[in-house]
Design a protein around this motif. Structure first.
Motif, PDB file in Angstrom:
ATOM      1  N   ASP A  53       0.968  -1.023   0.070  1.00 35.61           N
ATOM      2  CA  ASP A  53      -0.065   0.012  -0.008  1.00 35.61           C
ATOM      3  C   ASP A  53       0.780   1.129   0.037  1.00 35.61           C
ATOM      4  OD1 ASP A  53      -2.948   1.011   0.229  1.00 35.61           O
ATOM      5  OD2 ASP A  53      -2.005   2.196   1.860  1.00 35.61           O
ATOM      6  N   ARG A  75      -8.140   1.608  -1.667  1.00 32.10           N
ATOM      7  CA  ARG A  75      -7.522   0.639  -0.672  1.00 32.10           C
ATOM      8  C   ARG A  75      -6.804   1.174   0.320  1.00 32.10           C
ATOM      9  NH1 ARG A  75      -8.284  -5.096  -2.878  1.00 32.10           N
ATOM     10  NH2 ARG A  75      -9.825  -4.494  -4.556  1.00 32.10           N
ATOM     11  N   TRP A 108      -3.425  -1.455  -8.572  1.00 31.34           N
ATOM     12  CA  TRP A 108      -4.814  -1.124  -8.066  1.00 31.34           C
ATOM     13  C   TRP A 108      -5.038   0.254  -8.609  1.00 31.34           C
ATOM     14  CZ3 TRP A 108      -9.379  -2.983  -7.441  1.00 31.34           C
ATOM     15  CH2 TRP A 108     -10.538  -2.381  -7.087  1.00 31.34           C
ATOM     16  N   GLN A 182      -2.298   1.035  -4.468  1.00 27.38           N
ATOM     17  CA  GLN A 182      -1.662  -0.488  -4.202  1.00 27.38           C
ATOM     18  C   GLN A 182      -1.057  -1.007  -5.393  1.00 27.38           C
ATOM     19  OE1 GLN A 182      -4.020  -3.033  -1.993  1.00 27.38           O
ATOM     20  NE2 GLN A 182      -3.932  -1.854  -0.287  1.00 27.38           N
TER      21      GLN A 182
END
Length: 188
Positions: A53, A75, A108, A182
């Motif tokens: 992350d 996220r 992501w 992420q």
């Protein structure tokens, strides 16, 4: 006196008092306790996927990137965002400690509008860029995007040349925003 090794779960007890049978039993028992040999478990899928992350300490963030919590489907705690430009020098580098091996890499993309259509993602080994992929973040918002450069979609990571991913503020069209949330490394 003799140790009580008549019964231990999961390991066949010694069939005689010979040294060879005692050694076999103790070796199998050690394998069972340590999870090695015939008792070794297959690696789980979680052991093969490493997610990084933008806030977990395995990343380096350029000064231009601001933390944002407003786009849908992000996220973790937040994500980083910067306005796209034709020649940005600012980037977010995801640099986990990976076990040696070959990996797929996925990025992501949080949801929302006005994302860059040609965001640049650099793949590096030992800090040297080996490939660069271009992502249409606007079309891919709210999904994982697997990186692919030509026909290559797997990259090696070693202890001497670790694999890192840099999401740059550079885009082929200087419109929209580039986001970094992420990155996951999936062992092949």
């Amino acid at each position: 006196g003799r140790r009580n090794i008549v019964w231990r779960w999961r390991v066949l007890r010694p069939l005689s008092n010979s040294q060879a049978e005692t050694d076999r039993f103790l070796g199998e028992h050690a394998d069972w306790v340590l999870g090695t040999g015939p008792f070794a478990a297959a690696p789980s899928r979680a052991d093969q996927t490493i997610q990084v992350d933008n806030t977990n300490g395995n990343d380096r963030v350029g000064a231009a990137w601001t933390p944002q919590p407003t786009r849908p489907n992000f996220r973790g705690v937040d994500y980083r965002e910067v306005g796209a430009s034709a020649a940005s020098t600012s980037e977010v580098v995801f640099a986990p400690k990976l076990p040696e091996g070959r990996y797929f890499i996925e990025v992501w993309i949080p949801g929302g509008a006005r994302l860059a259509t040609g965001a640049q993602v650099a793949l590096r080994r030992a800090g040297i860029t080996v490939d660069t992929d271009t992502i249409d973040m606007n079309a891919s918002s709210g999904t994982w995007v697997r990186l692919q450069v030509g026909s290559v979609n797997q990259w090696d990571s070693t202890d001497l040349a670790p694999l890192t991913v840099a999401i740059t503020g550079t885009a082929t069209t200087a419109t929209g925003n580039v986001v970094a949330d992420q990155v996951r490394f999936i062992r092949v």
